[in-house]
Scaffold this active site. Structure first.
Site, mmCIF file in Angstrom:
data_model
loop_
_atom_site.group_PDB
_atom_site.id
_atom_site.type_symbol
_atom_site.label_atom_id
_atom_site.label_comp_id
_atom_site.label_asym_id
_atom_site.label_seq_id
_atom_site.Cartn_x
_atom_site.Cartn_y
_atom_site.Cartn_z
ATOM 1 N N TYR A 1 5.787 -17.678 3.553
ATOM 2 C CA TYR A 1 6.610 -18.617 4.309
ATOM 3 C C TYR A 1 7.021 -18.073 5.682
ATOM 4 O O TYR A 1 7.385 -18.843 6.559
ATOM 5 C CB TYR A 1 7.880 -18.976 3.525
ATOM 6 C CG TYR A 1 7.616 -19.650 2.206
ATOM 7 C CD1 TYR A 1 6.936 -20.857 2.152
ATOM 8 C CD2 TYR A 1 8.037 -19.074 1.017
ATOM 9 C CE1 TYR A 1 6.691 -21.485 0.939
ATOM 10 C CE2 TYR A 1 7.799 -19.691 -0.206
ATOM 11 C CZ TYR A 1 7.122 -20.891 -0.236
ATOM 12 O OH TYR A 1 6.874 -21.518 -1.428
ATOM 13 N N HIS B 1 -2.951 0.978 3.220
ATOM 14 C CA HIS B 1 -1.869 1.311 2.281
ATOM 15 C C HIS B 1 -2.196 0.736 0.903
ATOM 16 O O HIS B 1 -1.831 -0.401 0.596
ATOM 17 C CB HIS B 1 -0.554 0.741 2.799
ATOM 18 C CG HIS B 1 0.667 1.354 2.175
ATOM 19 N ND1 HIS B 1 1.076 2.646 2.420
ATOM 20 C CD2 HIS B 1 1.570 0.850 1.305
ATOM 21 C CE1 HIS B 1 2.186 2.907 1.754
ATOM 22 N NE2 HIS B 1 2.502 1.830 1.060
ATOM 23 N N ARG C 1 5.881 8.635 1.105
ATOM 24 C CA ARG C 1 6.652 7.417 0.852
ATOM 25 C C ARG C 1 8.073 7.450 1.397
ATOM 26 O O ARG C 1 8.469 6.563 2.137
ATOM 27 C CB ARG C 1 6.700 7.143 -0.659
ATOM 28 C CG ARG C 1 5.386 6.646 -1.229
ATOM 29 C CD ARG C 1 5.430 6.594 -2.737
ATOM 30 N NE ARG C 1 6.552 5.811 -3.259
ATOM 31 C CZ ARG C 1 6.832 5.702 -4.556
ATOM 32 N NH1 ARG C 1 6.094 6.325 -5.447
ATOM 33 N NH2 ARG C 1 7.845 4.973 -4.956
#
Length: 837
Positions: free
Chosen positions: A129, A86, A40
């Site tokens: 969006y 993932h 990570r």
């Protein structure tokens, strides 16, 4: 019916296992820490990617989201990455994706975002969006994945595979930096300029024993996406050496006249990851709490056309410089950046210096290039094998058809082809799949041409694999191609100027501006380094700097200006542009020991196009003396002083196409203007014969040039009265004016021909009229056809190599039209020695 007796229930067997809570917690914590560190938070030193970033780029590449195709919804990309590679929350994937698209976060963005991807003060819109596709830089990160250049590992459910590391055609970790917090460790790496990083990597490839100082001549410091100024380079050197360090960043601020009676501070660049709203908020808090004084208002005029523009109004009677010092102390206009270069090397977290970071990347690219070459070699060998079999079939096509027609089935046909024509199974299958349209005469010619081409390529690939030197050369050349495609000029200026002192304690008054406006002299070396030398106070004896300065690298001076520490001077470039520069931010040296090698590269300090533009001279913007300029095409101009535009840069001459400024200097009426052409002609005449013109004028004819000749040197000199001896010194001991020339062959690569040099007294050359051809300044011998260098100025002349090392010139006193003396080593430039007089 007799009811059935229910069977007794089986007894419940309890299995309770006692465990040690401390051991369980320790094991679970270690597993968690391992997952955070390796999966990570920390980037891989080879490609500079964290796992989530690598998976995003790989999946977008698999989806075909290239720069030449349309954008797709970010939510679709997030879903593909989450479902296939993932298995974590969509928010973490989208956050990583947004960072890869932000131009103010990465020096070289990897994703081309469409829509609201946030700003320094606001977060992005939701993934439903916004839209995204790969940026050109990302294609170079994933290029070659289909050629077995890296290992692929299973995904989380062992149904798909993903690359363990990306091929990375450029050092992404240094170019874009990284930040992350793991368990027990963290990383924070600054972005750098791609061109500089590639230059440093290429130098390390050819010089494996290079030191950090050697690499810093190519990579002087970070290059932040938002620009600004890095103050103090000691922390950068520590980080490049040990992997840990810190530096201060300052906003780019200029003092401008807002109205006829009001001045203000205009901020056009901010420190890394500092937003304008945060600065405005801190300024308002400081004014309300009476900590900041002299500020009347703050206006944010930022727009998409002009970029960042934050205007800070100054009250009447307050010094803008003093107010700016307060702002540096109490607001984010000055911020700090702590470097902590922690990355994964061989699966282990390590703290790396600059050399180690470059070496890990170079080793990775060597492995990628080797595996790619092996893959291509195997492909071409397989193809050649099939082509050879097909050529056999076409040559005996009638017999091949007969064998196939007489066979009962495909298997029998395959066996008979192998036996009759001495083929193997692959070639026989390929012939059986052959289409009739391939049996033409033209197809045979094509196959023979392909066979010859494959053999040549196989030979080249085998030679490449057999030579480690060729592999390293290939890596270096590919890096150079990447820099040409994606490289951009440096945005962040580097300076050794001191940072602001810590903010004053609550309730205490801020000190006034401490640094006085003292006299100083600014030097520009012929190799492009600038240095400020503070002069002694009135009444003190000025030391002889030329006598005390140790002759070290870069000490040949091209230009010098006498000014004060708080006065702006102008840097004249070969494109006819004057760039204002603050003397205060230049590194300073004591007047008793001047070494220009301690200066900064002026191209890093100013905003110039490194490929096209260079600084040719420094001039005073407050002097009443006109500035004289000479151009490559023989144009001369004297510019009327004063009334300069109140802009960071402005034009000083209108140049014709293909022309450029060769030299510039303050030229009073008593001076002589000197031109030296590549055909060894020298012309000088009084400056008074050139009337001063306006700033935008194009100048007038200064020297008549023969066909193919160009001006290589221009200067303005004031000859000293009195006879000169052979050393170039006046009879009364004052330094005289000398002419130094270096001749060579125009057909030889620069730096490979040492040539011949000559130093003559300037008094040997007669004055002629403006726009004439001049007189011969150097007689060419066999193998010479042009002047490579020329310089006219105060004796003694000092020559340096391309790297700034001092080179020996012949003694002064040669006749003006004599031939030169062969040089022992190549000369890169000539100037005068450091002097405070």
């Amino acid at each position: 019916m007799t009811p059935r007796t229910p069977e007794p229930e089986a007894p419940i067997v309890e299995n309770i296992e006692d465990i040690d809570v401390s051991s369980e917690m320790q094991g679970s914590f270690l597993e968690y820490a391992y997952s955070v560190i390796y999966s990570r938070a920390l980037p891989d030193a080879r490609d500079g990617m964290k796992p989530v970033q690598r998976r995003i780029l790989f999946q977008m590449s698999e989806m075909g989201l290239r720069p030449d195709r349309g954008h797709v919804k970010s939510a679709r990309v997030v879903g593909e990455v989450m479902g296939k590679l993932h298995p974590h929350g969509d928010a973490s994937i989208y956050d990583a994706m947004v960072r890869l698209a932000q131009s103010w976060t990465l020096r070289l963005p990897l994703i081309d975002g469409h829509g609201n991807f946030g700003s320094l003060d606001d977060g992005p819109a939701a993934s439903r969006y916004t839209e995204a596709r790969l940026a050109p830089a990302a294609l170079l990160m994933t290029d070659g994945l289909d050629e077995d250049v890296v290992d692929f590992v299973p995904n989380y459910d062992n149904q798909l595979t993903q690359p363990d590391v990306l091929p990375a055609a450029y050092p992404n970790l240094l170019v874009n930096g990284a930040s992350g917090i793991a368990v027990g460790m963290a990383t924070n790496m600054a972005p750098h300029n791609l061109i500089e990083v590639v230059s440093g990597a290429r130098y390390l490839i050819t010089h494996p024993d290079a030191t950090v100082d050697d690499l810093m001549s190519f990579i002087p410091g970070p290059d932040l996406p938002g620009g600004g100024t890095i103050v103090g380079l000691a922390g950068i050197r520590d980080a490049y050496t040990t992997g840990r360090g810190a530096f201060k960043t300052r906003a780019k601020v200029s003092v401008e006249t807002l109205t006829a009676r009001k001045v203000g501070l205009v901020v056009t660049e901010l420190p890394y990851l500092v937003g304008a709203e945060k600065v405005i908020s801190k300024i308002k808090d400081g004014v309300n709490s009476k900590k900041l004084q002299g500020i009347s208002d703050v206006t944010d005029l930022t727009d998409r056309t002009n970029g960042l523009r934050l205007v800070i109004g100054i009250k009447t009677g307050f010094s803008p410089e003093a107010v700016l010092e307060q702002l540096y102390k109490l607001t984010p206009l000055e911020d700090s950046f702590n470097i902590n270069n922690v990355a994964l090397v061989g699966g282990q977290p390590q703290t790396l210096g600059l050399r180690e970071l470059l070496q890990v990347y170079i080793d990775h690219r060597i492995e990628v290039t080797t595996r790619r070459t092996q893959f291509r070699l195997a492909k071409r060998r397989d193809r050649l094998h099939l082509v050879l079999g097909l050529l056999i079939a076409i040559l005996d096509i009638d017999e091949v058809i007969q064998v196939i027609r007489n066979s009962d089935d495909t298997e029998q046909a395959r066996v008979r082809l192998i036996d009759v024509f001495d083929l193997d199974a692959l070639q026989a299958d390929y012939i059986l799949e052959l289409r009739l349209r391939r049996l033409t005469k033209f197809s045979r010619i094509e196959l023979e041409a392909e066979r010859d081409q494959l053999r040549r390529e196989i030979e080249q690939l085998e030679a490449l694999l057999a030579s480690k030197a060729l592999i390293r050369q290939t890596v270096s050349e590919e890096l150079d191609d990447v820099a040409d495609k994606l490289g951009t000029p440096r945005r962040t200026m580097l300076t050794e100027a001191r940072a602001a002192a810590p903010a004053a304690a609550r309730g205490s008054s801020l000190p006034s501006l401490e640094l006085a406006d003292t006299p100083c002299r600014v030097f520009l070396s012929t190799t492009g380094r600038a240095l400020r030398v503070d002069l002694p106070n009135d009444g003190e004896q000025a030391p002889d700097a030329a006598a005390h300065a140790r002759r070290s690298k870069h000490d040949a001076v091209r230009s010098t200006v006498l000014t004060t520490t708080r006065t702006e001077i102008g840097a004249v470039t070969n494109l006819g542009r004057v760039i204002r520069m603050s003397v205060l931010d230049l590194p300073s040296a004591p007047s008793a020991s001047i070494q220009l090698a301690a200066g900064v590269r002026i191209s890093d300090y100013l905003t110039v196009d490194a490929k096209r533009e260079r600084v040719v001279a420094l001039v005073s913007l407050t002097s009443g003396t006109p500035i004289a300029l000479g151009t490559k095409q023989g144009v001369v101009k004297r510019v009327t002083p004063g009334d300069w535009p109140n802009k960071p840069d402005f034009e000083l001459i209108t140049l014709k196409p293909g022309d450029e400024v060769v030299g510039a200097e303050q030229a009073p009426e008593s001076s002589n203007l000197v031109f030296v052409a590549s055909d060894a002609q020298l012309l000088h005449y009084p400056a008074a014969s050139v009337r001063p013109q306006g700033r935008l004028a194009g100048g007038m004819a200064g020297m008549s040039l023969s066909g193919g000749a160009t001006v290589i040197a221009f200067s303005a000199v004031i000859p000293r009265a009195g006879a000169e001896d052979d050393s170039g010194a006046d009879a009364d001991g004052e330094a005289g004016i000398v002419v130094a020339t270096v001749a060579g062959s125009s057909g030889v690569l620069p730096g490979t021909d040492t040539g011949s040099a000559k130093v003559s007294s300037f008094s040997e050359f007669p004055s002629k009229g403006r726009a004439t051809g001049g007189v011969r300044a150097h007689r060419f011998v066999k193998g010479e056809d042009s002047l490579q260098l020329a310089w006219v100025g105060p004796a003694p002349a000092l020559a340096v190599a391309a790297d700034g090392a001092v080179r020996a010139l012949p003694d002064a006193g040669a006749k003006r039209d004599a031939s030169g003396t062969p040089l022992a080593a190549a000369v890169g430039s000539i100037g005068f020695t450091v002097s405070l007089s």
